[in-house]
Design a protein around this motif. Sequence first.
Motif, mmCIF file in Angstrom:
data_model
loop_
_atom_site.group_PDB
_atom_site.id
_atom_site.type_symbol
_atom_site.label_atom_id
_atom_site.label_comp_id
_atom_site.label_asym_id
_atom_site.label_seq_id
_atom_site.Cartn_x
_atom_site.Cartn_y
_atom_site.Cartn_z
ATOM 1 N N VAL A 34 0.819 -0.759 -0.114
ATOM 2 C CA VAL A 34 -0.038 -0.113 0.397
ATOM 3 C C VAL A 34 1.158 1.172 -0.305
ATOM 4 O O VAL A 34 1.632 1.780 1.136
ATOM 5 N N SER A 35 0.639 2.182 -1.218
ATOM 6 C CA SER A 35 1.910 3.323 -0.866
ATOM 7 C C SER A 35 0.757 4.515 -0.110
ATOM 8 O O SER A 35 0.288 4.131 0.593
ATOM 9 N N SER A 36 1.404 5.568 -0.092
ATOM 10 C CA SER A 36 1.489 5.912 1.667
ATOM 11 C C SER A 36 1.313 7.316 0.803
ATOM 12 O O SER A 36 1.130 8.004 -0.063
ATOM 13 N N SER A 37 0.224 8.003 1.763
ATOM 14 C CA SER A 37 -0.199 9.377 0.937
ATOM 15 C C SER A 37 -0.656 9.961 2.355
ATOM 16 O O SER A 37 -1.080 9.353 3.425
ATOM 17 N N TYR A 38 -0.666 11.265 2.288
ATOM 18 C CA TYR A 38 -0.945 11.858 3.941
ATOM 19 C C TYR A 38 -1.803 13.691 3.853
ATOM 20 O O TYR A 38 -2.143 14.092 1.974
ATOM 21 N N LEU A 39 -2.903 14.011 4.067
ATOM 22 C CA LEU A 39 -4.008 14.834 4.359
ATOM 23 C C LEU A 39 -3.645 15.562 4.818
ATOM 24 O O LEU A 39 -3.590 15.682 6.197
ATOM 25 N N SER A 40 -3.854 16.836 4.122
ATOM 26 C CA SER A 40 -3.853 18.226 5.154
ATOM 27 C C SER A 40 -5.411 18.496 5.885
ATOM 28 O O SER A 40 -5.707 17.837 5.717
ATOM 29 N N LYS A 41 -4.883 19.009 6.498
ATOM 30 C CA LYS A 41 -6.830 19.774 7.951
ATOM 31 C C LYS A 41 -7.109 20.284 6.866
ATOM 32 O O LYS A 41 -8.567 19.493 7.300
ATOM 33 N N THR A 42 -7.243 21.069 5.738
ATOM 34 C CA THR A 42 -8.494 20.814 5.285
ATOM 35 C C THR A 42 -8.839 19.748 3.892
ATOM 36 O O THR A 42 -10.611 20.107 4.158
ATOM 37 N N GLU A 43 -7.800 19.112 4.013
ATOM 38 C CA GLU A 43 -8.277 17.931 2.806
ATOM 39 C C GLU A 43 -9.187 16.688 4.056
ATOM 40 O O GLU A 43 -9.882 16.093 3.571
ATOM 41 N N VAL A 44 -8.945 16.817 5.257
ATOM 42 C CA VAL A 44 -9.490 16.139 6.297
ATOM 43 C C VAL A 44 -10.303 16.894 6.152
ATOM 44 O O VAL A 44 -11.655 15.477 6.845
ATOM 45 N N GLN A 45 -11.153 17.648 6.022
ATOM 46 C CA GLN A 45 -12.047 18.443 6.875
ATOM 47 C C GLN A 45 -13.153 18.060 5.342
ATOM 48 O O GLN A 45 -14.521 17.483 5.048
ATOM 49 N N GLU A 46 -12.577 18.027 4.331
ATOM 50 C CA GLU A 46 -13.163 17.290 2.956
ATOM 51 C C GLU A 46 -13.627 16.647 2.749
ATOM 52 O O GLU A 46 -14.599 16.092 2.511
#
Length: 504
Positions: A3-15
């Motif tokens: 599984v490849s890694s991915s990271y979400l910003s606070k704005t992306e988490v809210q979306e």
Amino acid sequence: MGVSSSYLSKTEVQEMLGVNAFGLWRLVRKYDDYPQPTEPPHNPFAAFGENKEPEEVWDGTQLYRWAAGTPEFSHRGALLLRPLPDDLAPGRWGGYMDTARGSALDWHTALGTIRIVHSDDREVATRVASALVKAGNPDGVRSVCALYGDMGFTGPALVAADIAHPGIEYEAEWGHVAALAGQALPWWPYLLRLPELIREWKPGAAAVVAQVPSNNNEKILRRVESNDAFDVTSHLAVRDMANDIRNSRTDSVEHENEIFGKEGYGETPNPVVIAAEPDTTGHPLRSGGDREVRKSGWHKLALSNHPDAVAALEVAVGREPGLLPYGALTEVPDRPGTIISRWARRLTMCDPTAAHAVLAHGDSAEAFFIDPLTDMPVLRTTGEGRQPAWRFYAPLSLPAGGAELASAVLHHTMWITTSDGHVHPAPCTPTEHLWWGDGWGDRPSEAASVIDALLDDLAATVNLREHWRAPKGLTALFNEEHKHATELTRATLLHARMTPPRTR
């Protein structure tokens, strides 16, 4: 694979979760298992000396999985991790699809179309899902699955990426997807994962029996086998290795089918249909013939100057170097006034052979030589931006002629001087190396083992399979940080062999 890694910003988490900043603040206090932010991945392109405080990020896979298992957000979480409905309608097969990352089959399910790409390359799921999003998703796919390259609890492990969030990959259960499809899912072993086989598959079809394709190494050896430029002994040697490669590949497919087609961990069988089996007509082919005959055939190929001999020798060096009359590949700098130059003075210039070509490994060579005492091929090269160097295969044994080991000299490798005035690179098997000094926990027992054998018989053929059994005193001697050009006399070596190392 994986599984490849991915990271979400606070704005992306809210979306993703459909909440505002206050709602996100509330989640942290409402759910004890809400994923915590993590360190952002290192950015090597960040401005040097930048002191900006990094923003918080969340592990995309972790958050997506959490949402799928949390009733309030399951409709926003990973599609294939959401609980299945009790009144699940069976899905149906949607046919074959070509993708840029491999052959795929579509399954129309209650959750929408799931596309399974039969490949275990890395990032297949997210790459195919992203390509669909970019193209407007004309086929209405909801999730893309690819093979993880391992076995799960209900069948082959899967990696999934949903069209809603194609950049986030997560692990999915084969049995879960099979339940959505309403039937057992087909699986092809790696070497039979061929578009022409997958394209022809239909539900209910029996496993197709197919010839395992030859790899490049087998094709090279078969070409040499049919080349009249080589004698019968060389033909036998390459045929034996080619047959061994074919046997290994066929065995590999059978073994994969046993693993991935097994019944399961519990009473319920895994919903797996083996879609292809290897053609075992004549299997296994004859291999493992007389070793001395095979070694003779490979020796003749090594002395040839035919391009096919070079190609075959490259296969043998990578697959079974013990069949060749050469030890470990060694490179030392050309240093005038050293033991290296003393050895080099006796080398005889010659035309290159297949052994020289493989030794060069694509680098330019100034000249080609043979060591007249050991028959080892040698070349002088200047790699890009480097000083001139000698590259050679270490001998497997040394000519004795009644002489004995006089000393060991440490200069970029280990050299042996003899009582009759000769200098030789120390013998070494093709898969080992000779060194000295602190190895960060490892110890130079290979060098100690070679010296132990040569002290008793200068012509001994070294065997390093049990090098750790070398006398502890010799091993301790070579574990010291000796400077280049250090000479250890026969007396010093004998004394070390008889003396247990001091305890610290």
